[in-house]
Design a protein around this motif. Sequence first.
Motif, PDB file in Angstrom:
ATOM      1  N   LYS A  16      73.545  64.085 -14.252  1.00 35.46           N
ATOM      2  CA  LYS A  16      74.776  63.613 -13.598  1.00 35.46           C
ATOM      3  C   LYS A  16      75.547  64.815 -13.035  1.00 35.46           C
ATOM      4  O   LYS A  16      76.074  64.763 -11.927  1.00 35.46           O
ATOM      5  N   ALA A  17      75.604  65.893 -13.819  1.00 37.74           N
ATOM      6  CA  ALA A  17      76.284  67.098 -13.350  1.00 37.74           C
ATOM      7  C   ALA A  17      75.537  67.694 -12.160  1.00 37.74           C
ATOM      8  O   ALA A  17      76.151  68.115 -11.173  1.00 37.74           O
ATOM      9  N   LEU A  18      74.189  67.695 -12.236  1.00 33.56           N
ATOM     10  CA  LEU A  18      73.393  68.297 -11.161  1.00 33.56           C
ATOM     11  C   LEU A  18      73.564  67.556  -9.839  1.00 33.56           C
ATOM     12  O   LEU A  18      73.450  68.150  -8.770  1.00 33.56           O
ATOM     13  N   GLN A  67      80.456  71.220 -18.036  1.00 29.81           N
ATOM     14  CA  GLN A  67      79.478  70.234 -17.565  1.00 29.81           C
ATOM     15  C   GLN A  67      78.038  70.705 -17.732  1.00 29.81           C
ATOM     16  O   GLN A  67      77.168  69.934 -18.121  1.00 29.81           O
ATOM     17  N   PHE A  68      77.780  71.978 -17.403  1.00 31.90           N
ATOM     18  CA  PHE A  68      76.387  72.468 -17.403  1.00 31.90           C
ATOM     19  C   PHE A  68      75.985  72.951 -18.789  1.00 31.90           C
ATOM     20  O   PHE A  68      75.049  72.420 -19.398  1.00 31.90           O
ATOM     21  N   SER A  69      76.715  73.934 -19.313  1.00 34.25           N
ATOM     22  CA  SER A  69      76.330  74.503 -20.605  1.00 34.25           C
ATOM     23  C   SER A  69      76.546  73.516 -21.743  1.00 34.25           C
ATOM     24  O   SER A  69      75.811  73.550 -22.735  1.00 34.25           O
ATOM     25  N   PHE A  74      83.978  65.383 -10.267  1.00 35.27           N
ATOM     26  CA  PHE A  74      83.592  64.854 -11.577  1.00 35.27           C
ATOM     27  C   PHE A  74      84.447  63.650 -11.967  1.00 35.27           C
ATOM     28  O   PHE A  74      84.302  63.108 -13.060  1.00 35.27           O
ATOM     29  N   GLY A  75      85.350  63.243 -11.072  1.00 28.66           N
ATOM     30  CA  GLY A  75      86.134  62.039 -11.319  1.00 28.66           C
ATOM     31  C   GLY A  75      87.065  62.174 -12.508  1.00 28.66           C
ATOM     32  O   GLY A  75      87.251  61.240 -13.281  1.00 28.66           O
ATOM     33  N   VAL A  89      76.372  66.447  -8.750  1.00 27.54           N
ATOM     34  CA  VAL A  89      77.577  67.048  -8.165  1.00 27.54           C
ATOM     35  C   VAL A  89      77.255  68.446  -7.638  1.00 27.54           C
ATOM     36  O   VAL A  89      77.682  68.829  -6.543  1.00 27.54           O
ATOM     37  N   TYR A  90      76.484  69.218  -8.411  1.00 29.73           N
ATOM     38  CA  TYR A  90      76.096  70.560  -7.970  1.00 29.73           C
ATOM     39  C   TYR A  90      75.301  70.487  -6.670  1.00 29.73           C
ATOM     40  O   TYR A  90      75.500  71.285  -5.757  1.00 29.73           O
ATOM     41  N   GLU A  91      74.383  69.508  -6.569  1.00 29.68           N
ATOM     42  CA  GLU A  91      73.533  69.369  -5.378  1.00 29.68           C
ATOM     43  C   GLU A  91      74.422  69.125  -4.160  1.00 29.68           C
ATOM     44  O   GLU A  91      74.227  69.744  -3.111  1.00 29.68           O
ATOM     45  N   ALA A  92      75.404  68.237  -4.315  1.00 31.73           N
ATOM     46  CA  ALA A  92      76.313  67.947  -3.198  1.00 31.73           C
ATOM     47  C   ALA A  92      77.073  69.215  -2.809  1.00 31.73           C
ATOM     48  O   ALA A  92      77.229  69.537  -1.629  1.00 31.73           O
ATOM     49  N   ARG A  93      77.545  69.948  -3.768  1.00 36.69           N
ATOM     50  CA  ARG A  93      78.306  71.167  -3.524  1.00 36.69           C
ATOM     51  C   ARG A  93      77.448  72.220  -2.826  1.00 36.69           C
ATOM     52  O   ARG A  93      77.860  72.829  -1.838  1.00 36.69           O
TER      53      ARG A  93
END
Lengths: 215, 219
Positions: free
Chosen positions: A141-143, A104-106, B52-53, A145-149
Amino acid sequence: MGIKVYGPAASTNVARVLVCLEEVGAEYELVPVDMPSGEHKRPEHLARNPFGQVPAFQDGDMMLSESRAIAKYILRKGGSQLLRECNLSESAIVDVWLEVEAAQFSSAMSPIIFQCFVIPIVMGGKPDMKVVEENLEKLKKALEVYEARLSKFKYLAGEFVSLADISHFPTAHYLLGSPHASAIDAYPHVKAWIADIMARPSVKKVRELMKMASA
Amino acid sequence: MAPVTVFGSAVFANAARVLVCLEEVGIEYEVVEVDYMAKEHKGPEHLSRNPFGQIPALQDGDVMLFESRAISKYVLRKYGKASNVDLLREDSAEEAALVDVWTEVEAHHYFPAIAPIVYECVVFPARLGMQPNQKVVDESLEKLGKVLEIYEARLSKSKYLAGDFFSFADLTHFPYTYYFMKTTHASLLDKFPHVKAWWEDLMSRPSTKKHGAGMFLEP
């Protein structure tokens, strides 16, 4: 120990290996591979890494490729706690977020790095802003999810730092050095987490090596 | 104690990766369907398992995991010893490293070349009624051919990818290759006799036979 790492420190994948060597305090030799002249695609290097990429890693008789595999080998041999392999559920969650880092990130950052650094600096060309924008959208979009985590836990795998966190530093290094660094301002926990990783002595040392290599 | 639960059935290649590992270690597990066509994987319940669904996720007691390669390693590490199954080789730093190398190779070289062919030729036609994008297929076949040359060289020197022992590095190739072999491009493997023999060996295992049967999408 006779450790050699083949490839330029400026490569995110080489840097990932170097930071692990620094974390365990191992001695190593960094052997240059002249990528602009295609050295990585010639037989001598292909014998080390059959996909013609960097890094390659040698420890005595053993030759390894793939930075995340090399990272784990180094951390295990060096007795590091960064993999949490003494605990089944913790080590699993480290593996989960290490997969996320790659997938997701790289995966979003690599095209951005190529457009914003490799094309202008190495190839003397202009970045394709369409590619940059598309991948910034994926990154954001990935960030989310990271922020929530990272709002729930100090680090990705829990309250402890792990390879999953540190594995992000090479691509985060380039994000911070790019015109798009402000993308993380919208994600305060991500921003703080990146700053925390960048404060590690091992990371600081390798970032210096990366800057020297880019000069 | 609730059995291990996998969210997503074998029809999803990444779920199949996990399911064959569960078969290999021989523990009890249950499979909960996730309705892809109804976008259940993007709904709040599944997002609480995999933010990530994506499919699969796995629950083992209090532990909830996603990312099929991470899940697979957890299963093999936790349950392998009790079943005398050692597909990670973690007692040897060198063997474990080689398993990791070829697992990464699958993720970063093999999968990116083979997956677009699987999506274009199997998944999109079966799920969405679309025709394959031939340009994507042709480009991917060329990439895959180059990757398979490297695999052929490796498998000419050792019986399995990480050495002379079967490991997760081999098993992780099962799901996408299984779907690929249903397409008209399966004959690509004929050019690489060691790869073909390695694939047939992989398919002779009860675990791959069992879950291959659940991978029902047809090109």
